[in-house]
Motif scaffolding. Sequence first.
Motif, PDB file in Angstrom:
ATOM      1  N   THR A  80       1.255  -0.997   0.209  1.00  0.00           N
ATOM      2  CA  THR A  80       0.348  -0.066  -0.336  1.00  0.00           C
ATOM      3  C   THR A  80       0.800   1.088   0.119  1.00  0.00           C
ATOM      4  O   THR A  80       0.739   2.112   0.749  1.00  0.00           O
ATOM      5  CB  THR A  80      -0.977   0.019   1.276  1.00  0.00           C
ATOM      6  N   TRP A  81       2.056   1.373  -0.372  1.00  0.00           N
ATOM      7  CA  TRP A  81       2.541   2.323  -0.683  1.00  0.00           C
ATOM      8  C   TRP A  81       2.333   4.073  -0.843  1.00  0.00           C
ATOM      9  O   TRP A  81       2.394   4.751  -1.476  1.00  0.00           O
ATOM     10  CB  TRP A  81       4.185   1.889  -0.877  1.00  0.00           C
ATOM     11  N   TRP A  82       1.638   2.819  -2.125  1.00  0.00           N
ATOM     12  CA  TRP A  82       0.963   4.222  -3.118  1.00  0.00           C
ATOM     13  C   TRP A  82      -0.126   4.623  -2.743  1.00  0.00           C
ATOM     14  O   TRP A  82      -0.813   6.037  -3.341  1.00  0.00           O
ATOM     15  CB  TRP A  82       0.617   3.089  -4.942  1.00  0.00           C
ATOM     16  N   VAL A  83      -0.869   4.520  -2.004  1.00  0.00           N
ATOM     17  CA  VAL A  83      -1.949   5.333  -1.092  1.00  0.00           C
ATOM     18  C   VAL A  83      -2.008   6.548  -0.277  1.00  0.00           C
ATOM     19  O   VAL A  83      -2.474   7.369  -1.499  1.00  0.00           O
ATOM     20  CB  VAL A  83      -2.408   3.906  -0.502  1.00  0.00           C
ATOM     21  N   PRO A  84      -1.185   7.084   0.368  1.00  0.00           N
ATOM     22  CA  PRO A  84      -0.449   8.157   0.848  1.00  0.00           C
ATOM     23  C   PRO A  84      -0.041   9.079  -0.210  1.00  0.00           C
ATOM     24  O   PRO A  84      -0.386   9.967  -0.534  1.00  0.00           O
ATOM     25  CB  PRO A  84       0.699   8.385   1.486  1.00  0.00           C
ATOM     26  N   HIS A  85      -0.023   8.966  -1.403  1.00  0.00           N
ATOM     27  CA  HIS A  85       0.861   9.554  -2.470  1.00  0.00           C
ATOM     28  C   HIS A  85      -0.623  10.215  -3.496  1.00  0.00           C
ATOM     29  O   HIS A  85      -0.494  10.764  -3.958  1.00  0.00           O
ATOM     30  CB  HIS A  85       2.379   8.739  -3.342  1.00  0.00           C
ATOM     31  N   ALA A  86      -1.165   8.756  -3.526  1.00  0.00           N
ATOM     32  CA  ALA A  86      -2.373   9.204  -4.448  1.00  0.00           C
ATOM     33  C   ALA A  86      -3.643  10.015  -3.763  1.00  0.00           C
ATOM     34  O   ALA A  86      -3.812  11.151  -4.166  1.00  0.00           O
ATOM     35  CB  ALA A  86      -2.980   7.905  -4.279  1.00  0.00           C
ATOM     36  N   VAL A  87      -3.453  10.148  -2.214  1.00  0.00           N
ATOM     37  CA  VAL A  87      -4.411  10.690  -1.595  1.00  0.00           C
ATOM     38  C   VAL A  87      -4.257  12.121  -2.073  1.00  0.00           C
ATOM     39  O   VAL A  87      -4.253  13.812  -1.887  1.00  0.00           O
ATOM     40  CB  VAL A  87      -3.950  10.827  -0.517  1.00  0.00           C
ATOM     41  N   LEU A  88      -2.529  12.838  -1.515  1.00  0.00           N
ATOM     42  CA  LEU A  88      -2.318  14.229  -1.519  1.00  0.00           C
ATOM     43  C   LEU A  88      -2.293  14.448  -3.261  1.00  0.00           C
ATOM     44  O   LEU A  88      -2.521  15.188  -3.644  1.00  0.00           O
ATOM     45  CB  LEU A  88       0.159  13.718  -1.335  1.00  0.00           C
ATOM     46  N   GLY A  89      -1.359  13.470  -4.359  1.00  0.00           N
ATOM     47  CA  GLY A  89      -2.387  14.224  -5.440  1.00  0.00           C
ATOM     48  C   GLY A  89      -3.352  14.015  -6.014  1.00  0.00           C
ATOM     49  O   GLY A  89      -3.782  15.628  -6.339  1.00  0.00           O
TER      50      GLY A  89
END
Length: 255
Positions: free
Chosen positions: A77-86
């Motif tokens: 799930t490493w991509w979740v915070p990046h997706a939320v920020l984006g």
Amino acid sequence: MSEKDSKRDQDDDDLDERDEAEEEETERAEDEEEDLADEEEDEEEDEEDAAPAKEPAPIRGAPPPPPPPRSPEEDPTWWVPHAVLGALVLMGVLGFFGAFNSTLGKMIKPRGGHAATSAAAEPAKPATPTTPAVSANKPQTPPKPPQAAGPVYGAKHLVVQWKGATRSKQERSKEEALKRTEEALGKLKGGAKFEDIAKEYSDEPGVANTGGNLGRFTRAGFDPKFVDAVEKLKVGEQSGVVESAFGYHIIVRTE
């Protein structure tokens, strides 16, 4: 040389050889012990060289070091915070350019529409006529009191009801009600006070406090037969037995 001497010499030689052999064995054992000691020292040095360097003790009060980053294989799930920020950044940019104005307008529109509908549903109030400005030199006339709907009467009465009359709670018959009314009328003609007879004979609610006094009234809300009887009386005059839908009355006009 005698045989004893030769034997003694041989025994001495055997002792010497035995001593030399023991010394050699002792030296050999010492050499082996030294070699073993050297080997142990070498192994200890190799182990010390091979052991990893100890980490320095953390400084008290200092924040703990951040955890080492995990690889994508370890954290799926490493991509979740990046997706939320984006997504937040994208919403901020779209909001800056007014992309959500139409959506918010549709959400707010029903409230405004409801208010407009309610306002439209209300009947239009007639416009208040504007009064012309009154001149300072012209005397002002006081406003006229509102005109009553029809003539105003004043009267007091007592009523005797029977079973079936309007708003009646009595169980007596109509004949019994008439007899009771005539009895009250006879006492009034004999000089009894009207308020006392009304409290004794009248079936009107609250007569104990009012004494039968109706105050001022118009035709609205009263039985026509009752009002017609009042109109025929002069102020201060008392009637005979008057029948209405509410019962038998005795009336005294007060104004």
